[in-house]
Motif scaffolding. Structure first.
Motif, PDB file in Angstrom:
ATOM      1  N   TYR A  82       5.543   0.408 -16.680  1.00 52.01           N
ATOM      2  CA  TYR A  82       5.499  -0.897 -16.501  1.00 52.01           C
ATOM      3  C   TYR A  82       7.185  -1.543 -16.475  1.00 52.01           C
ATOM      4  O   TYR A  82       7.208  -2.690 -16.770  1.00 52.01           O
ATOM      5  N   GLU A  83       7.958  -0.671 -16.369  1.00 55.93           N
ATOM      6  CA  GLU A  83       9.371  -1.089 -16.380  1.00 55.93           C
ATOM      7  C   GLU A  83       9.678  -2.074 -15.114  1.00 55.93           C
ATOM      8  O   GLU A  83       8.872  -2.061 -14.298  1.00 55.93           O
ATOM      9  N   ALA A  84      10.748  -2.715 -14.863  1.00 55.01           N
ATOM     10  CA  ALA A  84      11.176  -3.711 -14.106  1.00 55.01           C
ATOM     11  C   ALA A  84      11.237  -3.014 -12.549  1.00 55.01           C
ATOM     12  O   ALA A  84      10.746  -3.881 -11.676  1.00 55.01           O
ATOM     13  N   GLU A  85      11.616  -1.924 -12.464  1.00 54.55           N
ATOM     14  CA  GLU A  85      11.512  -0.930 -11.536  1.00 54.55           C
ATOM     15  C   GLU A  85      10.364  -1.127 -10.580  1.00 54.55           C
ATOM     16  O   GLU A  85      10.273  -1.307  -9.260  1.00 54.55           O
ATOM     17  N   ALA A  86       8.983  -1.094 -11.364  1.00 54.92           N
ATOM     18  CA  ALA A  86       7.970  -1.065 -10.559  1.00 54.92           C
ATOM     19  C   ALA A  86       7.478  -2.197  -9.875  1.00 54.92           C
ATOM     20  O   ALA A  86       6.509  -2.235  -9.214  1.00 54.92           O
ATOM     21  N   PHE A  87       8.302  -3.320 -10.526  1.00 53.54           N
ATOM     22  CA  PHE A  87       7.889  -4.678  -9.773  1.00 53.54           C
ATOM     23  C   PHE A  87       9.178  -5.205  -9.080  1.00 53.54           C
ATOM     24  O   PHE A  87       9.467  -6.511  -8.811  1.00 53.54           O
ATOM     25  N   SER A  88      10.109  -4.387  -8.447  1.00 55.48           N
ATOM     26  CA  SER A  88      11.147  -4.760  -7.483  1.00 55.48           C
ATOM     27  C   SER A  88      10.599  -5.158  -6.175  1.00 55.48           C
ATOM     28  O   SER A  88       9.350  -5.238  -5.594  1.00 55.48           O
ATOM     29  N   LYS A  89      11.407  -5.701  -5.249  1.00 54.88           N
ATOM     30  CA  LYS A  89      11.333  -5.899  -4.047  1.00 54.88           C
ATOM     31  C   LYS A  89      10.937  -4.714  -3.028  1.00 54.88           C
ATOM     32  O   LYS A  89      10.620  -5.097  -1.735  1.00 54.88           O
ATOM     33  N   LYS A  90      11.096  -3.445  -3.348  1.00 58.54           N
ATOM     34  CA  LYS A  90      10.988  -2.397  -2.650  1.00 58.54           C
ATOM     35  C   LYS A  90       9.548  -2.476  -2.194  1.00 58.54           C
ATOM     36  O   LYS A  90       8.609  -2.828  -2.803  1.00 58.54           O
ATOM     37  N   SER A  91       9.160  -1.969  -0.869  1.00 61.26           N
ATOM     38  CA  SER A  91       8.022  -1.636  -0.520  1.00 61.26           C
ATOM     39  C   SER A  91       7.088  -0.594  -1.111  1.00 61.26           C
ATOM     40  O   SER A  91       7.861   0.197  -1.696  1.00 61.26           O
ATOM     41  N   LEU A  92       5.758  -0.785  -1.370  1.00 60.76           N
ATOM     42  CA  LEU A  92       5.241   0.292  -2.275  1.00 60.76           C
ATOM     43  C   LEU A  92       5.076   1.476  -1.490  1.00 60.76           C
ATOM     44  O   LEU A  92       4.865   1.339  -0.102  1.00 60.76           O
ATOM     45  N   THR A  93       5.100   2.674  -2.004  1.00 64.00           N
ATOM     46  CA  THR A  93       4.787   4.051  -1.091  1.00 64.00           C
ATOM     47  C   THR A  93       3.318   3.992  -0.561  1.00 64.00           C
ATOM     48  O   THR A  93       2.636   3.630  -1.041  1.00 64.00           O
ATOM     49  N   PRO A  94       3.399   4.877   0.340  1.00 62.72           N
ATOM     50  CA  PRO A  94       2.043   5.206   1.066  1.00 62.72           C
ATOM     51  C   PRO A  94       0.845   5.437  -0.059  1.00 62.72           C
ATOM     52  O   PRO A  94      -0.226   5.161  -0.119  1.00 62.72           O
ATOM     53  N   ASP A  95       1.336   6.519  -1.098  1.00 62.02           N
ATOM     54  CA  ASP A  95       0.332   7.011  -1.853  1.00 62.02           C
ATOM     55  C   ASP A  95      -0.018   6.144  -2.963  1.00 62.02           C
ATOM     56  O   ASP A  95      -1.375   5.904  -3.288  1.00 62.02           O
ATOM     57  N   VAL A  96       0.712   5.014  -3.191  1.00 62.63           N
ATOM     58  CA  VAL A  96       0.479   3.969  -4.019  1.00 62.63           C
ATOM     59  C   VAL A  96      -0.797   3.039  -3.352  1.00 62.63           C
ATOM     60  O   VAL A  96      -1.700   2.654  -3.834  1.00 62.63           O
ATOM     61  N   LYS A  97      -0.243   2.414  -2.168  1.00 61.82           N
ATOM     62  CA  LYS A  97      -1.343   1.817  -1.374  1.00 61.82           C
ATOM     63  C   LYS A  97      -2.424   2.703  -1.017  1.00 61.82           C
ATOM     64  O   LYS A  97      -3.624   1.728  -1.200  1.00 61.82           O
ATOM     65  N   GLN A  98      -2.457   3.548  -1.005  1.00 60.42           N
ATOM     66  CA  GLN A  98      -3.719   4.456  -0.837  1.00 60.42           C
ATOM     67  C   GLN A  98      -4.685   4.490  -2.197  1.00 60.42           C
ATOM     68  O   GLN A  98      -5.696   4.232  -2.156  1.00 60.42           O
ATOM     69  N   GLY A  99      -3.865   4.692  -3.376  1.00 61.53           N
ATOM     70  CA  GLY A  99      -4.437   4.558  -4.608  1.00 61.53           C
ATOM     71  C   GLY A  99      -5.185   3.120  -4.734  1.00 61.53           C
ATOM     72  O   GLY A  99      -6.323   3.070  -5.254  1.00 61.53           O
ATOM     73  N   LEU A 100      -4.419   1.857  -4.356  1.00 63.53           N
ATOM     74  CA  LEU A 100      -5.107   0.816  -4.575  1.00 63.53           C
ATOM     75  C   LEU A 100      -6.275   0.342  -3.714  1.00 63.53           C
ATOM     76  O   LEU A 100      -7.134  -0.362  -4.210  1.00 63.53           O
ATOM     77  N   THR A 101      -6.655   1.313  -2.854  1.00 64.51           N
ATOM     78  CA  THR A 101      -7.851   1.099  -1.825  1.00 64.51           C
ATOM     79  C   THR A 101      -9.140   1.360  -2.919  1.00 64.51           C
ATOM     80  O   THR A 101     -10.300   0.865  -2.553  1.00 64.51           O
ATOM     81  N   CYS A 102      -8.978   2.066  -4.082  1.00 59.97           N
ATOM     82  CA  CYS A 102      -9.947   2.469  -4.847  1.00 59.97           C
ATOM     83  C   CYS A 102     -10.330   1.517  -5.891  1.00 59.97           C
ATOM     84  O   CYS A 102     -11.458   1.652  -6.658  1.00 59.97           O
ATOM     85  N   VAL A 103      -9.428   0.353  -5.818  1.00 63.86           N
ATOM     86  CA  VAL A 103      -9.642  -0.727  -6.882  1.00 63.86           C
ATOM     87  C   VAL A 103     -10.492  -1.924  -6.384  1.00 63.86           C
ATOM     88  O   VAL A 103      -9.991  -2.588  -5.181  1.00 63.86           O
ATOM     89  N   THR A 104     -11.241  -2.311  -7.086  1.00 56.85           N
ATOM     90  CA  THR A 104     -12.142  -3.403  -6.507  1.00 56.85           C
ATOM     91  C   THR A 104     -12.309  -4.700  -7.492  1.00 56.85           C
ATOM     92  O   THR A 104     -11.969  -4.180  -8.785  1.00 56.85           O
ATOM     93  N   ARG A 105     -12.744  -5.731  -7.249  1.00 64.53           N
ATOM     94  CA  ARG A 105     -12.535  -6.775  -8.203  1.00 64.53           C
ATOM     95  C   ARG A 105     -14.053  -7.548  -7.985  1.00 64.53           C
ATOM     96  O   ARG A 105     -14.547  -7.769  -6.857  1.00 64.53           O
ATOM     97  N   ARG A 106     -14.494  -7.577  -9.500  1.00 64.26           N
ATOM     98  CA  ARG A 106     -16.011  -8.536  -9.592  1.00 64.26           C
ATOM     99  C   ARG A 106     -15.455  -9.397 -10.582  1.00 64.26           C
ATOM    100  O   ARG A 106     -14.689  -9.550 -11.416  1.00 64.26           O
ATOM    101  N   HIS A 107     -16.639 -10.303 -10.223  1.00 61.23           N
ATOM    102  CA  HIS A 107     -16.716 -11.599 -11.302  1.00 61.23           C
ATOM    103  C   HIS A 107     -18.220 -11.815 -11.962  1.00 61.23           C
ATOM    104  O   HIS A 107     -19.213 -11.338 -11.395  1.00 61.23           O
ATOM    105  N   ARG A 108     -18.166 -11.770 -13.354  1.00 61.48           N
ATOM    106  CA  ARG A 108     -19.303 -12.117 -14.043  1.00 61.48           C
ATOM    107  C   ARG A 108     -20.260 -13.373 -13.543  1.00 61.48           C
ATOM    108  O   ARG A 108     -19.578 -14.345 -13.170  1.00 61.48           O
ATOM    109  N   LYS A 109     -21.402 -13.182 -13.557  1.00 62.76           N
ATOM    110  CA  LYS A 109     -22.223 -14.309 -13.111  1.00 62.76           C
ATOM    111  C   LYS A 109     -22.122 -15.325 -14.154  1.00 62.76           C
ATOM    112  O   LYS A 109     -22.074 -16.591 -13.805  1.00 62.76           O
ATOM    113  N   ILE A 110     -22.144 -15.088 -15.256  1.00 58.03           N
ATOM    114  CA  ILE A 110     -21.993 -16.038 -16.490  1.00 58.03           C
ATOM    115  C   ILE A 110     -20.933 -15.833 -17.353  1.00 58.03           C
ATOM    116  O   ILE A 110     -20.475 -14.705 -17.642  1.00 58.03           O
ATOM    117  N   ALA A 111     -20.089 -16.815 -17.563  1.00 58.70           N
ATOM    118  CA  ALA A 111     -19.042 -16.736 -18.230  1.00 58.70           C
ATOM    119  C   ALA A 111     -19.205 -16.135 -19.756  1.00 58.70           C
ATOM    120  O   ALA A 111     -20.176 -16.664 -20.216  1.00 58.70           O
TER     121      ALA A 111
END
Length: 437
Positions: free
Chosen positions: A332-361
């Motif tokens: 989680y160092e600064a280099e991971a959050f630079s202006k560089k484009s993410l590599t194809p393998d990283v972008k592919q990895g992100l496709t398996c991550v989804t987001r959900r919300h609880r119906k009740i807080a």
């Protein structure tokens, strides 16, 4: 007396006394501010800002450089630099970053002869103002798309400066009104350098507002509750009557609930994700991840506007990216959050991550649910991430963050200055900051 002046008069009159604990929290907040600031002093945006606008004439402190500047430019510069890597503190009531704005404004107008105690009290007071403004307009204001660091920060910092300079109630309300009429900052800018620039804009607006009032510019003082004032235009669904007449708190917001201080350079809304991902990484070991679900209470992921970031900079505001990094054991160092484009393998990895919300807080933090290719499901939920007020960084950890920002820093000298800070002037601290360039 109009309603805003009544509100501010009551706020000032009923404010809690300053305690030794409040001063210590403020000193720690200043240490964290300087650490976040020094960490960004070599970033290209700082040179670009100087090239674009120049220093201007003046004696105000530019942190990390030997030069001095006009008060307006110093506030802009220090605000941007402190918030640039998103390593600066957050306050839950504000739903934004108070110290980057308030301290940048205070440093711009402080004098070497200014009392250290008064400086700390003005800082504590400014955070309280920003927290109370946050309570006044949230969540409506934030969810409309406004960046509270910018919109609320200018008003709060103007109020903080009014205390530093011992201005009257009328002058304070005029300065805050001038800051209010400049209030702006869109959350659509998250993931670009304009997002941290919001902190600089707000600090500069506060400084300019004070200077205008001191020069004799008049302003409408009912900036909060006028029919065309701040709440009516930028948070129109707020029930003003019930909020503006409430009892004042018995403690300062810097101590209760307190500041979030960060270990990593990304949005605080993703801090729980990082802690949970780091936990699960130890369990995953060499097994392959099939899919990942991020589970939030409604609205708690509002700041995480990038679900499929293209760059590391956008990744600062992506729960998916932060989760993926942690689950893969990446840094989680600064280099991971630079202006560089993410590599194809990283972008592919992100496709398996989804987001959900609880119906009740539930009031719980973010939950990560990881399904492995062998069918095993691993879960982790972190309600109080490391650095949050309920799980704070220690003084030693904040000092380590300061040293990381500049390995040549002599923390012993700094601690000696801080120990006697409430009994002395700003002279020693300002000299130490210049020496730490």
């Amino acid at each position: 007396m109009n309603r805003t002046k009544q509100y501010m008069s009551k706020f000032n009159k009923n404010a809690a006394p300053f305690t030794a604990a409040d001063y210590e929290r403020a000193k720690l907040g200043m240490t964290d501010y300087l650490a976040a600031n020094f960490l960004a002093k070599d970033e290209q945006e700082m040179t670009q800002l100087i090239q674009a606008l120049g220093y201007g004439e003046g004696d105000s402190l530019i942190i990390g450089r030997e030069a001095t500047a006009s008060a307006s430019f110093a506030a802009l510069y220090n605000g941007l630099q402190t918030h640039l890597l998103d390593m600066d503190d957050v306050h839950s009531d504000v739903r934004g970053h108070p110290s980057a704005v308030i301290l940048s404004a205070l440093f711009a107008l402080t004098e070497p002869t200014t009392s250290g105690r008064l400086f700390l009290e003005s800082y504590i007071y400014g955070i309280e103002l920003m927290a109370q403004l946050g309570k006044l307009v949230n969540p409506t204001h934030y969810e409309q798309g406004w960046h509270n660091t910018s919109t609320l920060g200018g008003m709060a910092a103007a109020g903080s400066l009014a205390k530093l300079l011992q201005l009257s109630l009328d002058e304070q309300c005029q300065a805050m009104s001038i800051a209010a009429t400049q209030a702006a900052g869109l959350r659509m800018s998250f993931g670009t350098p304009i997002k941290p620039m919001h902190a600089g804009f707000a600090a500069r607006n506060a400084v300019d507002s004070i200077l205008l009032v001191k020069a004799g510019f008049p302003a409408q003082t009912d900036f909060l509750f006028h029919p065309q004032g701040f709440t009516a235009t930028l948070a129109p669904n707020v029930e003003v009557a019930s909020v503006s007449d409430r009892e004042e708190p018995q403690t300062w917001a810097i101590s209760e609930p307190g500041l979030w201080m960060k270990r990593y350079p990304f949005c605080s809304a993703a801090m729980g994700i990082a802690d949970a991902a780091e936990q699960l990484y130890k369990e995953i070991q060499d097994q392959k991840v099939k899919d990942v679900a991020l589970i939030f209470d409604h609205g708690r992921d509002a700041a995480l506007i990038h679900r499929r970031p293209e760059t590391g900079e956008q990744g600062r505001f992506s729960g998916e990216y932060v989760a993926w990094l942690g689950l893969m054991g990446r840094s989680y160092e600064a280099e991971a959050f630079s202006k560089k484009s993410l590599t194809p393998d990283v972008k592919q990895g992100l496709t398996c991550v989804t987001r959900r919300h609880r119906k009740i807080a539930t009031g719980q933090g973010t939950e990560l649910s990881v399904t492995l290719e062998n069918g095993q499901v691993l879960t982790a939920c972190v309600t109080h991430p490391k650095g949050s007020p309920q799980n704070p960084l220690t003084e030693t950890q904040v000092l380590a963050k300061l040293v990381k920002s500049n390995p040549t820093i002599n923390t012993e000298d700094y601690q000696k200055i801080m120990k006697r800070f409430t009994e002395t002037s700003m002279t020693e601290l300002l000299a130490w900051i210049h020496k730490g360039v």
